[in-house]
Enzyme design. Structure first.
Site, PDB file in Angstrom:
ATOM      1  N   CYS A   2       0.856  -1.174   0.000  1.00  0.00           N
ATOM      2  CA  CYS A   2       0.000   0.000   0.000  1.00  0.00           C
ATOM      3  C   CYS A   2       0.897   1.230   0.000  1.00  0.00           C
ATOM      4  O   CYS A   2       2.078   1.140   0.282  1.00  0.00           O
ATOM      5  CB  CYS A   2      -0.868  -0.008   1.253  1.00  0.00           C
ATOM      6  SG  CYS A   2      -1.752  -1.560   1.437  1.00  0.00           S
ATOM      7  N   ARG A  26       1.204   1.621  -5.894  1.00  0.00           N
ATOM      8  CA  ARG A  26       1.351   0.652  -4.813  1.00  0.00           C
ATOM      9  C   ARG A  26       0.055  -0.075  -4.469  1.00  0.00           C
ATOM     10  O   ARG A  26       0.028  -0.907  -3.564  1.00  0.00           O
ATOM     11  CB  ARG A  26       1.867   1.354  -3.547  1.00  0.00           C
ATOM     12  CG  ARG A  26       3.327   1.666  -3.649  1.00  0.00           C
ATOM     13  CD  ARG A  26       3.839   2.282  -2.386  1.00  0.00           C
ATOM     14  NE  ARG A  26       5.281   2.306  -2.422  1.00  0.00           N
ATOM     15  CZ  ARG A  26       6.061   1.418  -1.827  1.00  0.00           C
ATOM     16  NH1 ARG A  26       5.538   0.440  -1.129  1.00  0.00           N
ATOM     17  NH2 ARG A  26       7.363   1.517  -1.930  1.00  0.00           N
ATOM     18  N   TRP A  72      -3.789  -2.026  -1.444  1.00  0.00           N
ATOM     19  CA  TRP A  72      -3.809  -3.285  -2.190  1.00  0.00           C
ATOM     20  C   TRP A  72      -4.176  -4.330  -1.148  1.00  0.00           C
ATOM     21  O   TRP A  72      -3.389  -4.627  -0.240  1.00  0.00           O
ATOM     22  CB  TRP A  72      -2.439  -3.575  -2.801  1.00  0.00           C
ATOM     23  CG  TRP A  72      -2.449  -4.794  -3.660  1.00  0.00           C
ATOM     24  CD1 TRP A  72      -2.770  -4.858  -4.979  1.00  0.00           C
ATOM     25  CD2 TRP A  72      -2.116  -6.130  -3.256  1.00  0.00           C
ATOM     26  NE1 TRP A  72      -2.669  -6.154  -5.426  1.00  0.00           N
ATOM     27  CE2 TRP A  72      -2.268  -6.956  -4.388  1.00  0.00           C
ATOM     28  CE3 TRP A  72      -1.712  -6.727  -2.060  1.00  0.00           C
ATOM     29  CZ2 TRP A  72      -2.033  -8.330  -4.363  1.00  0.00           C
ATOM     30  CZ3 TRP A  72      -1.475  -8.081  -2.020  1.00  0.00           C
ATOM     31  CH2 TRP A  72      -1.634  -8.871  -3.180  1.00  0.00           C
ATOM     32  N   ASN A  98       1.153   0.262   5.954  1.00  0.00           N
ATOM     33  CA  ASN A  98       1.638  -0.531   4.818  1.00  0.00           C
ATOM     34  C   ASN A  98       2.447  -1.687   5.384  1.00  0.00           C
ATOM     35  O   ASN A  98       3.354  -1.470   6.190  1.00  0.00           O
ATOM     36  CB  ASN A  98       2.533   0.331   3.905  1.00  0.00           C
ATOM     37  CG  ASN A  98       3.168  -0.510   2.815  1.00  0.00           C
ATOM     38  OD1 ASN A  98       2.577  -1.490   2.357  1.00  0.00           O
ATOM     39  ND2 ASN A  98       4.360  -0.139   2.395  1.00  0.00           N
ATOM     40  N   GLY A  99       2.090  -2.897   4.972  1.00  0.00           N
ATOM     41  CA  GLY A  99       2.802  -4.077   5.463  1.00  0.00           C
ATOM     42  C   GLY A  99       1.808  -5.144   5.868  1.00  0.00           C
ATOM     43  O   GLY A  99       0.631  -5.077   5.502  1.00  0.00           O
ATOM     44  N   GLU A 463       8.619 -13.866 -20.862  1.00  0.00           N
ATOM     45  CA  GLU A 463       8.275 -12.470 -20.565  1.00  0.00           C
ATOM     46  C   GLU A 463       7.069 -12.027 -21.414  1.00  0.00           C
ATOM     47  O   GLU A 463       6.181 -11.324 -20.927  1.00  0.00           O
ATOM     48  CB  GLU A 463       9.499 -11.581 -20.784  1.00  0.00           C
ATOM     49  CG  GLU A 463       9.263 -10.086 -20.622  1.00  0.00           C
ATOM     50  CD  GLU A 463       8.703  -9.679 -19.267  1.00  0.00           C
ATOM     51  OE1 GLU A 463       8.691 -10.480 -18.318  1.00  0.00           O
ATOM     52  OE2 GLU A 463       8.220  -8.533 -19.173  1.00  0.00           O
ATOM     53  N   LYS A 467       3.421 -10.691 -20.038  1.00  0.00           N
ATOM     54  CA  LYS A 467       2.861  -9.387 -20.426  1.00  0.00           C
ATOM     55  C   LYS A 467       1.400  -9.509 -20.846  1.00  0.00           C
ATOM     56  O   LYS A 467       0.574  -8.689 -20.477  1.00  0.00           O
ATOM     57  CB  LYS A 467       3.703  -8.846 -21.567  1.00  0.00           C
ATOM     58  CG  LYS A 467       4.278  -7.509 -21.566  1.00  0.00           C
ATOM     59  CD  LYS A 467       4.939  -6.814 -20.420  1.00  0.00           C
ATOM     60  CE  LYS A 467       5.020  -7.364 -19.069  1.00  0.00           C
ATOM     61  NZ  LYS A 467       6.073  -7.043 -18.208  1.00  0.00           N
ATOM     62  N   GLU A 470      -0.933 -10.311 -17.727  1.00  0.00           N
ATOM     63  CA  GLU A 470      -1.242  -9.240 -16.784  1.00  0.00           C
ATOM     64  C   GLU A 470      -1.966  -8.068 -17.432  1.00  0.00           C
ATOM     65  O   GLU A 470      -2.785  -7.435 -16.777  1.00  0.00           O
ATOM     66  CB  GLU A 470      -0.005  -8.782 -16.006  1.00  0.00           C
ATOM     67  CG  GLU A 470       1.075  -8.152 -16.821  1.00  0.00           C
ATOM     68  CD  GLU A 470       2.285  -7.718 -16.000  1.00  0.00           C
ATOM     69  OE1 GLU A 470       2.175  -7.541 -14.786  1.00  0.00           O
ATOM     70  OE2 GLU A 470       3.356  -7.553 -16.609  1.00  0.00           O
ATOM     71  N   HIS A 486       6.307 -33.634 -25.576  1.00  0.00           N
ATOM     72  CA  HIS A 486       6.339 -34.340 -24.294  1.00  0.00           C
ATOM     73  C   HIS A 486       5.079 -34.063 -23.482  1.00  0.00           C
ATOM     74  O   HIS A 486       5.077 -34.244 -22.268  1.00  0.00           O
ATOM     75  CB  HIS A 486       7.602 -33.964 -23.521  1.00  0.00           C
ATOM     76  CG  HIS A 486       8.850 -34.350 -24.246  1.00  0.00           C
ATOM     77  ND1 HIS A 486       9.257 -35.653 -24.357  1.00  0.00           N
ATOM     78  CD2 HIS A 486       9.735 -33.614 -24.959  1.00  0.00           C
ATOM     79  CE1 HIS A 486      10.369 -35.696 -25.081  1.00  0.00           C
ATOM     80  NE2 HIS A 486      10.676 -34.477 -25.468  1.00  0.00           N
ATOM     81  N   LYS A 587       2.231  -2.409  -8.450  1.00  0.00           N
ATOM     82  CA  LYS A 587       3.558  -2.298  -9.057  1.00  0.00           C
ATOM     83  C   LYS A 587       4.633  -2.951  -8.196  1.00  0.00           C
ATOM     84  O   LYS A 587       5.533  -3.602  -8.701  1.00  0.00           O
ATOM     85  CB  LYS A 587       3.878  -0.816  -9.268  1.00  0.00           C
ATOM     86  CG  LYS A 587       5.229  -0.530  -9.888  1.00  0.00           C
ATOM     87  CD  LYS A 587       5.168  -0.711 -11.375  1.00  0.00           C
ATOM     88  CE  LYS A 587       6.508  -0.512 -12.054  1.00  0.00           C
ATOM     89  NZ  LYS A 587       6.591  -1.324 -13.279  1.00  0.00           N
TER      90      LYS A 587
HETATM   91  O1  M6R Z   1      10.036  -4.469  -8.475  1.00  0.00           O
HETATM   92  P1  M6R Z   1      10.390  -5.848  -8.938  1.00  0.00           P
HETATM   93  O2  M6R Z   1      11.149  -5.853 -10.237  1.00  0.00           O
HETATM   94  O3  M6R Z   1      11.103  -6.639  -7.893  1.00  0.00           O
HETATM   95  O4  M6R Z   1       9.026  -6.553  -9.233  1.00  0.00           O
HETATM   96  C1  M6R Z   1       8.987  -7.906  -9.582  1.00  0.00           C
HETATM   97  C2  M6R Z   1       7.654  -8.285 -10.157  1.00  0.00           C
HETATM   98  O5  M6R Z   1       6.640  -8.062  -9.240  1.00  0.00           O
HETATM   99  C3  M6R Z   1       7.338  -7.485 -11.428  1.00  0.00           C
HETATM  100  O6  M6R Z   1       8.333  -7.647 -12.388  1.00  0.00           O
HETATM  101  C4  M6R Z   1       6.000  -7.937 -12.031  1.00  0.00           C
HETATM  102  O7  M6R Z   1       6.093  -9.237 -12.488  1.00  0.00           O
HETATM  103  C5  M6R Z   1       5.577  -6.958 -13.125  1.00  0.00           C
HETATM  104  N1  M6R Z   1       4.215  -6.583 -12.960  1.00  0.00           N
HETATM  105  C6  M6R Z   1       5.703  -7.523 -14.480  1.00  0.00           C
HETATM  106  O8  M6R Z   1       5.291  -6.656 -15.471  1.00  0.00           O
END
Ligand code: M6R
Length: 592
Positions: A2, A26, A72, A98-99, A463, A467, A470, A486, A587
């Site tokens: 958060c 956040r 969050w 936050n936490g 990757e 993308k 998400e 397999h 994020k």
């Molecule tokens: O801040 P970080 O790079 O440690 O975050 C890691 C992941 O949470 C982050 O890369 C996440 O997978 C992204 N939303 C991907 O786009």
């Protein structure tokens, strides 16, 4: 995960909301603020984004102190009741957190036994109830007793009725404070201080205290703590956005970000790294989460190519449970855009506990990971706001490439030569937008999209798959191309799209025959390649062929991902999704 903020000064409601907007990355499932008023606290909460909160907040001229929160959800669904701030039953305390309070159930049970009533399902409400429970008049004593009872992570901004101050406490969640001419600002990210102050104070684990417009008091279990301010000298870059979304802005920022990275390392900013001798290590372990983990996959390939050392990759959330064998002969490279990802920080802690040498590859240079690691390698991507990481991924890959080149050159007592990088960057373009839009029109409602590749192409496929999961909510999986027969060939039918990354010369023929195997079972093919001499009969089987440059080095991974990031963006938008704030995500994942 958060964002928290506290402010002392004028126009409190407006300032708190403005700062919350900066922290919205956040978490954005609900938000709230509390300010002081002649009749107690005025509290406003709203479900969803901060703009919903903004609509209901009644601005006053009288408030002089306020706190705010963007959530969050971890404990309890996102709604007004669970949204922060939480207020004690006697209306004397209110806080934002936050936490995660790990022992909240125990505390709750004890306080319920004392006759207290709980309204929310949150762990955070237990903290405000504890403040009331321990309150015998002395504020610091109350806070000290409260935080001693807590297990877990917390950054707390607390108001006490009648006091024109913000109280705070911190453990394992970031917290920063700035003071300026009668005003004070407290926040979980220093980005809030941009335009407010030139310096700020870093609150460390175990510290608590108070701030008003003129003075900061910080204590820990041993007594008062003296604090020196830190200069706010971070280049937050251009965070204003003229595009429809941050995601597209940030994809287009990639070239400049990579050039910044190139310049930074070309200017010799790698002394501490170059002092490391890879031959002194038995193993190199790459650790990260999500996109950062995918960058680790690529980075491990760079190191394997250049050094005669065992290289491993590990997802950070698994790392500490996988009994990693680490010692002073282990080099652990942790990749994280935010530098605040809880799992990655825990992995770092474990690495240090076992005396490993740690290197942090981070974007946020003032982050916990950046400060804690033995060597910090900034990726120089500039602020990344969209939840989906794009330019940061490319900069992570480039940084790992630079790191491998620097270490290789220093092992020969030479200076690294980055000419190849410069040539790659000079020719970098963003491809054929119309083609990418056509691909996105085709895939936007598909429910079975597989991504395949071999070698580094597999890393790109991973990757690419992340993308579209998400940002487009599409069901997509990644497989090594050679694994097709397999098992997962059984899933292929006419409704399946297979995205083939075919840019590895050595295994091109094999990758193409894997794609053929899928095609002959009905799959529809989207192929990424850098080769012009692909068999015509195969080309005719592809619904789309996306041509990228043949880079001839590990930088191919960057060349390959950018078109797919654009496809993911256009797909997301065409489905009416906000690619900057996908559902259920945030994020920076600061809880485990
Ligand atoms: O801040 P970080 O790079 O440690 O975050 C890691 C992941 O949470 C982050 O890369 C996440 O997978 C992204 N939303 C991907 O786009």
């Amino acid at each position: 995960m958060c964002g928290i903020v506290g402010y002392i000064g004028k126009n409190v409601e407006s300032v708190v909301i403005d700062k919350l907007k900066k922290l919205e990355y956040r978490g954005y499932d609900s938000a709230g603020i509390a300010v002081n008023s002649p009749t107690g606290f005025a509290v406003f909460k709203a479900k969803g984004e901060i703009k919903n909160l903004e609509k209901i907040v009644k601005k006053t001229d009288t408030a002089s102190v306020g706190i705010g929160h963007t959530r969050w959800a971890t404990h309890g669904k996102p709604d007004e009741i669970n949204a922060h701030p939480h207020v004690s039953a006697d209306n004397r305390w209110t806080l934002v957190h936050n936490g995660i309070i790990e022992n909240y159930s125990e505390i709750k049970e004890k306080l319920v036994g004392q006759g207290m009533t709980f309204y929310s399902q949150t762990d955070s409400e237990t903290v405000v109830k504890l403040l009331q429970y321990y309150d015998k008049g002395d504020r610091f004593d109350t806070i000290s007793k409260t935080i001693s009872a807590l297990k877990g992570s917390f950054a707390l901004a607390i108001l006490r009725a009648e006091d024109n101050k913000i109280y705070f406490a911190k453990n394992k969640s970031p917290l920063y404070i700035a003071i300026k001419d009668g005003e004070a600002l407290l926040a979980s990210d220093v980005i809030c201080f941009k335009g407010f102050a030139e310096e700020y104070y870093v609150i460390e684990d175990g510290e608590y205290g108070s701030v008003d417009g003129n003075a900061l008091i910080v204590k820990n279990e041993f007594g008062l703590v003296g604090k020196a301010p830190v200069e706010l000298d971070y280049d937050f870059g251009d965070v204003e956005n003229v595009y429809d979304h941050y995601m597209i802005k940030e994809i287009y920022d990639t070239k400049n970000a990579l050039l910044n990275n190139y310049e930074y390392y070309s200017n010799g900013n790698y002394k501490k790294l170059a002092d490391l001798d890879v031959s002194c290590f038995d193993k190199v372990v790459f650790v990260g989460c999500g996109t950062a983990f995918n960058a680790c996959l690529v980075g491990a390939k760079f190191f394997k190519e250049k050094f005669d050392v065992d290289c491993f990759t590990e997802v950070a959330s698994e790392f500490r449970y996988s009994r990693p064998k680490l010692n002073e002969r282990s080099l652990v490279i942790l990749v994280s855009q935010s530098g605040e990802t809880a799992d990655t920080l825990a992995a770092h802690e474990l690495a240090k506990l076992n005396k490993a040498v740690t290197v942090a590859v981070v974007n946020v240079e003032y982050s916990t990971l950046a400060k804690a690691a033995d060597v910090c390698l900034p990726i120089k991507a500039g602020v990344e706001i969209a939840v989906a990481s794009t330019k940061a991924y490319s900069c992570q890959v480039l940084t790992l490439y630079m790191a491998a080149s620097i270490l290789e050159a220093s092992s020969r007592r030479e200076k690294p030569n980055f000419d190849q990088v410069k040539a790659f960057l000079d020719g970098l373009s963003f491809g054929d937008t119309e083609l990418f839009k056509r691909v996105s029109e085709t895939i936007r409602y598909q429910q079975k999209i597989f991504m395949i590749g071999r070698g580094a192409d597999y890393c790109t496929a991973n990757e690419a798959s992340l993308k579209i999961k998400e940002t487009c909510y599409l069901n997509s999986d990644t497989y090594f191309a050679g694994e097709l027969k397999h098992g997962f060939l059984a899933l292929i039918d006419e409704m399946t799209y297979v995205v083939v990354f075919a840019t590895e010369k050595e295994v091109l023929a094999k990758t193409i025959s894997n794609a053929e195997e899928a095609y002959s079972r009905g799959a529809r093919l989207i192929v990424f390649t850098c080769f012009d001499d692909i068999d015509k009969s195969f080309e005719n089987k592809c619904e789309f062929i996306i041509k990228v440059r043949d880079i001839g080095s590990g930088l191919q991974a960057i060349e390959n991902i950018i078109p797919w990031q654009l496809i993911a963006y256009y797909t997301s938008v065409s489905k009416g999704i906000n690619p900057d704030k996908p559902r259920n995500l945030a994020k920076s994942v600061t809880v485990e």
